[in-house]
Design a protein around this motif. Sequence first.
Motif, PDB file in Angstrom:
ATOM      1  N   GLN A 123      97.859   1.493  51.457  1.00 17.72           N
ATOM      2  CA  GLN A 123      96.960   2.487  50.876  1.00 17.72           C
ATOM      3  C   GLN A 123      97.379   3.895  51.276  1.00 17.72           C
ATOM      4  O   GLN A 123      97.313   4.831  50.471  1.00 17.72           O
ATOM      5  CB  GLN A 123      95.519   2.231  51.313  1.00 17.72           C
ATOM      6  CG  GLN A 123      94.501   3.149  50.636  1.00 17.72           C
ATOM      7  CD  GLN A 123      94.499   3.004  49.130  1.00 17.72           C
ATOM      8  OE1 GLN A 123      94.453   1.894  48.601  1.00 17.72           O
ATOM      9  NE2 GLN A 123      94.573   4.133  48.413  1.00 17.72           N
ATOM     10  N   PHE A 124      97.825   4.053  52.528  1.00 15.37           N
ATOM     11  CA  PHE A 124      98.268   5.376  52.973  1.00 15.37           C
ATOM     12  C   PHE A 124      99.458   5.837  52.146  1.00 15.37           C
ATOM     13  O   PHE A 124      99.532   7.007  51.738  1.00 15.37           O
ATOM     14  CB  PHE A 124      98.640   5.348  54.453  1.00 15.37           C
ATOM     15  CG  PHE A 124      98.881   6.713  55.042  1.00 15.37           C
ATOM     16  CD1 PHE A 124      97.867   7.393  55.683  1.00 15.37           C
ATOM     17  CD2 PHE A 124     100.128   7.330  54.925  1.00 15.37           C
ATOM     18  CE1 PHE A 124      98.070   8.667  56.207  1.00 15.37           C
ATOM     19  CE2 PHE A 124     100.343   8.603  55.436  1.00 15.37           C
ATOM     20  CZ  PHE A 124      99.316   9.274  56.082  1.00 15.37           C
ATOM     21  N   ALA A 125     100.395   4.942  51.868  1.00 19.29           N
ATOM     22  CA  ALA A 125     101.563   5.295  51.052  1.00 19.29           C
ATOM     23  C   ALA A 125     101.126   5.702  49.647  1.00 19.29           C
ATOM     24  O   ALA A 125     101.638   6.681  49.078  1.00 19.29           O
ATOM     25  CB  ALA A 125     102.536   4.123  50.983  1.00 19.29           C
ATOM     26  N   LYS A 126     100.173   4.970  49.088  1.00 20.29           N
ATOM     27  CA  LYS A 126      99.667   5.311  47.752  1.00 20.29           C
ATOM     28  C   LYS A 126      98.997   6.680  47.764  1.00 20.29           C
ATOM     29  O   LYS A 126      99.201   7.498  46.855  1.00 20.29           O
ATOM     30  CB  LYS A 126      98.693   4.235  47.276  1.00 20.29           C
ATOM     31  CG  LYS A 126      99.359   2.890  47.005  1.00 20.29           C
ATOM     32  CD  LYS A 126      98.360   1.758  46.876  1.00 20.29           C
ATOM     33  CE  LYS A 126      97.492   1.881  45.652  1.00 20.29           C
ATOM     34  NZ  LYS A 126      96.615   0.678  45.498  1.00 20.29           N
ATOM     35  N   ASP A 127      98.213   6.938  48.804  1.00 20.71           N
ATOM     36  CA  ASP A 127      97.532   8.228  48.903  1.00 20.71           C
ATOM     37  C   ASP A 127      98.533   9.363  49.093  1.00 20.71           C
ATOM     38  O   ASP A 127      98.404  10.420  48.464  1.00 20.71           O
ATOM     39  CB  ASP A 127      96.541   8.211  50.067  1.00 20.71           C
ATOM     40  CG  ASP A 127      95.341   7.311  49.812  1.00 20.71           C
ATOM     41  OD1 ASP A 127      95.054   7.025  48.631  1.00 20.71           O
ATOM     42  OD2 ASP A 127      94.706   6.896  50.799  1.00 20.71           O
ATOM     43  N   ALA A 128      99.527   9.168  49.961  1.00 15.06           N
ATOM     44  CA  ALA A 128     100.523  10.210  50.203  1.00 15.06           C
ATOM     45  C   ALA A 128     101.226  10.596  48.909  1.00 15.06           C
ATOM     46  O   ALA A 128     101.467  11.777  48.640  1.00 15.06           O
ATOM     47  CB  ALA A 128     101.532   9.742  51.247  1.00 15.06           C
ATOM     48  N   GLN A 129     101.543   9.603  48.101  1.00 20.34           N
ATOM     49  CA  GLN A 129     102.188   9.891  46.812  1.00 20.34           C
ATOM     50  C   GLN A 129     101.241  10.653  45.883  1.00 20.34           C
ATOM     51  O   GLN A 129     101.650  11.584  45.190  1.00 20.34           O
ATOM     52  CB  GLN A 129     102.636   8.587  46.149  1.00 20.34           C
ATOM     53  CG  GLN A 129     103.777   7.905  46.879  1.00 20.34           C
ATOM     54  CD  GLN A 129     104.081   6.538  46.302  1.00 20.34           C
ATOM     55  OE1 GLN A 129     105.073   6.350  45.614  1.00 20.34           O
ATOM     56  NE2 GLN A 129     103.201   5.570  46.577  1.00 20.34           N
ATOM     57  N   SER A 130      99.986  10.262  45.890  1.00 15.68           N
ATOM     58  CA  SER A 130      99.012  10.953  45.032  1.00 15.68           C
ATOM     59  C   SER A 130      98.798  12.391  45.477  1.00 15.68           C
ATOM     60  O   SER A 130      98.430  13.253  44.679  1.00 15.68           O
ATOM     61  CB  SER A 130      97.677  10.201  45.017  1.00 15.68           C
ATOM     62  OG  SER A 130      96.970  10.362  46.230  1.00 15.68           O
ATOM     63  N   TYR A 131      99.063  12.684  46.769  1.00 18.77           N
ATOM     64  CA  TYR A 131      98.928  14.035  47.293  1.00 18.77           C
ATOM     65  C   TYR A 131     100.191  14.873  47.047  1.00 18.77           C
ATOM     66  O   TYR A 131     100.207  16.048  47.389  1.00 18.77           O
ATOM     67  CB  TYR A 131      98.657  14.009  48.799  1.00 18.77           C
ATOM     68  CG  TYR A 131      97.391  13.300  49.211  1.00 18.77           C
ATOM     69  CD1 TYR A 131      96.290  13.197  48.363  1.00 18.77           C
ATOM     70  CD2 TYR A 131      97.301  12.720  50.483  1.00 18.77           C
ATOM     71  CE1 TYR A 131      95.148  12.529  48.759  1.00 18.77           C
ATOM     72  CE2 TYR A 131      96.149  12.059  50.883  1.00 18.77           C
ATOM     73  CZ  TYR A 131      95.082  11.959  50.020  1.00 18.77           C
ATOM     74  OH  TYR A 131      93.938  11.296  50.420  1.00 18.77           O
ATOM     75  N   GLY A 132     101.223  14.265  46.486  1.00 14.78           N
ATOM     76  CA  GLY A 132     102.419  15.025  46.128  1.00 14.78           C
ATOM     77  C   GLY A 132     103.699  14.616  46.818  1.00 14.78           C
ATOM     78  O   GLY A 132     104.771  15.145  46.481  1.00 14.78           O
ATOM     79  N   ALA A 133     103.639  13.705  47.793  1.00 17.20           N
ATOM     80  CA  ALA A 133     104.873  13.264  48.458  1.00 17.20           C
ATOM     81  C   ALA A 133     105.821  12.662  47.428  1.00 17.20           C
ATOM     82  O   ALA A 133     105.402  11.890  46.562  1.00 17.20           O
ATOM     83  CB  ALA A 133     104.559  12.253  49.551  1.00 17.20           C
ATOM     84  N   GLN A 134     107.090  13.013  47.550  1.00 15.40           N
ATOM     85  CA  GLN A 134     108.078  12.559  46.561  1.00 15.40           C
ATOM     86  C   GLN A 134     108.855  11.332  47.020  1.00 15.40           C
ATOM     87  O   GLN A 134     109.801  10.894  46.376  1.00 15.40           O
ATOM     88  CB  GLN A 134     109.038  13.711  46.255  1.00 15.40           C
ATOM     89  CG  GLN A 134     108.340  14.872  45.581  1.00 15.40           C
ATOM     90  CD  GLN A 134     108.677  16.208  46.220  1.00 15.40           C
ATOM     91  OE1 GLN A 134     108.904  16.303  47.422  1.00 15.40           O
ATOM     92  NE2 GLN A 134     108.700  17.259  45.415  1.00 15.40           N
ATOM     93  N   GLY A 135     108.433  10.765  48.141  1.00 13.24           N
ATOM     94  CA  GLY A 135     109.054   9.560  48.633  1.00 13.24           C
ATOM     95  C   GLY A 135     108.284   9.006  49.817  1.00 13.24           C
ATOM     96  O   GLY A 135     107.490   9.710  50.451  1.00 13.24           O
ATOM     97  N   ILE A 136     108.520   7.739  50.092  1.00 13.55           N
ATOM     98  CA  ILE A 136     107.950   7.069  51.257  1.00 13.55           C
ATOM     99  C   ILE A 136     109.110   6.481  52.062  1.00 13.55           C
ATOM    100  O   ILE A 136     109.978   5.796  51.512  1.00 13.55           O
ATOM    101  CB  ILE A 136     106.974   5.950  50.857  1.00 13.55           C
ATOM    102  CG1 ILE A 136     105.771   6.528  50.086  1.00 13.55           C
ATOM    103  CG2 ILE A 136     106.524   5.158  52.081  1.00 13.55           C
ATOM    104  CD1 ILE A 136     104.882   7.461  50.894  1.00 13.55           C
ATOM    105  N   THR A 137     109.102   6.750  53.364  1.00 11.58           N
ATOM    106  CA  THR A 137     110.125   6.217  54.268  1.00 11.58           C
ATOM    107  C   THR A 137     109.478   5.267  55.266  1.00 11.58           C
ATOM    108  O   THR A 137     108.392   5.537  55.774  1.00 11.58           O
ATOM    109  CB  THR A 137     110.822   7.364  55.028  1.00 11.58           C
ATOM    110  OG1 THR A 137     111.620   8.124  54.110  1.00 11.58           O
ATOM    111  CG2 THR A 137     111.730   6.826  56.134  1.00 11.58           C
TER     112      THR A 137
END
Length: 237
Positions: free
Chosen positions: A27-41
Amino acid sequence: MTKLSVNINKVATIRNSRGGNVPNVVQFAKDAQSYGAQGITIHPRPDERHIKYQDAYDLKPEVYTEYNIEGNPIDKFTKMVLEIKPTQVTLVPDAVDAITSNAGWDTIKHKDFLVEKIQEFKAQGIRTSIFVDPDVKQIEGAKATGTDRIELYTESYAHEYAQGNKEAIKPFVDCAKLANEIGLGVNAGHDLSLDNIQFFKENIPGLLEVSIGHALISESLYLGVENVIQMYLNKLK
């Protein structure tokens, strides 16, 4: 614009400290992307003390930006990456007992090993990156491995910048210039923060991506995750 990839290892560390699934890393990864993050590491380690191997599989269908998996390409890690097929794999020479990444590859000494691994990943369409110290000889060595990108290990820059020594960026500039000249993409990560990221970005030519975890999560405790991601994006424009 330099892309921001949010490393979510620390979220998993908090979860693991209590057991269960709070906070939920997916869920945190999904939220980070919705906040504008352009990638997940993520950076799973053999003892799974933060990100677990199962997390890597669970995240795959939910990461719609760039998915970057970092780690030492031991057999278990390699098998996982080949099955998941993330956007990018970043090879890091972690010792088993390392608390965090503390050195880049000797790309000359380990050339044959890196060539073999990189060919294996690229055959499956996975972009490759090698974690390296800011040493032009290591950049030249990285080119010989066939990697697509390098990730500059920025701990020394962050430490010196905090002491007021902005000249510490020079070897990173030199390495980035060389990488650009010989056709290697440039990523960076480790101890980058809201305090030092803008100066780094403004001085590193062709900086494609930064991976930030510890500082971003720590800053978010005070300022809020959505706000901090936006603050990074503004500094990376």
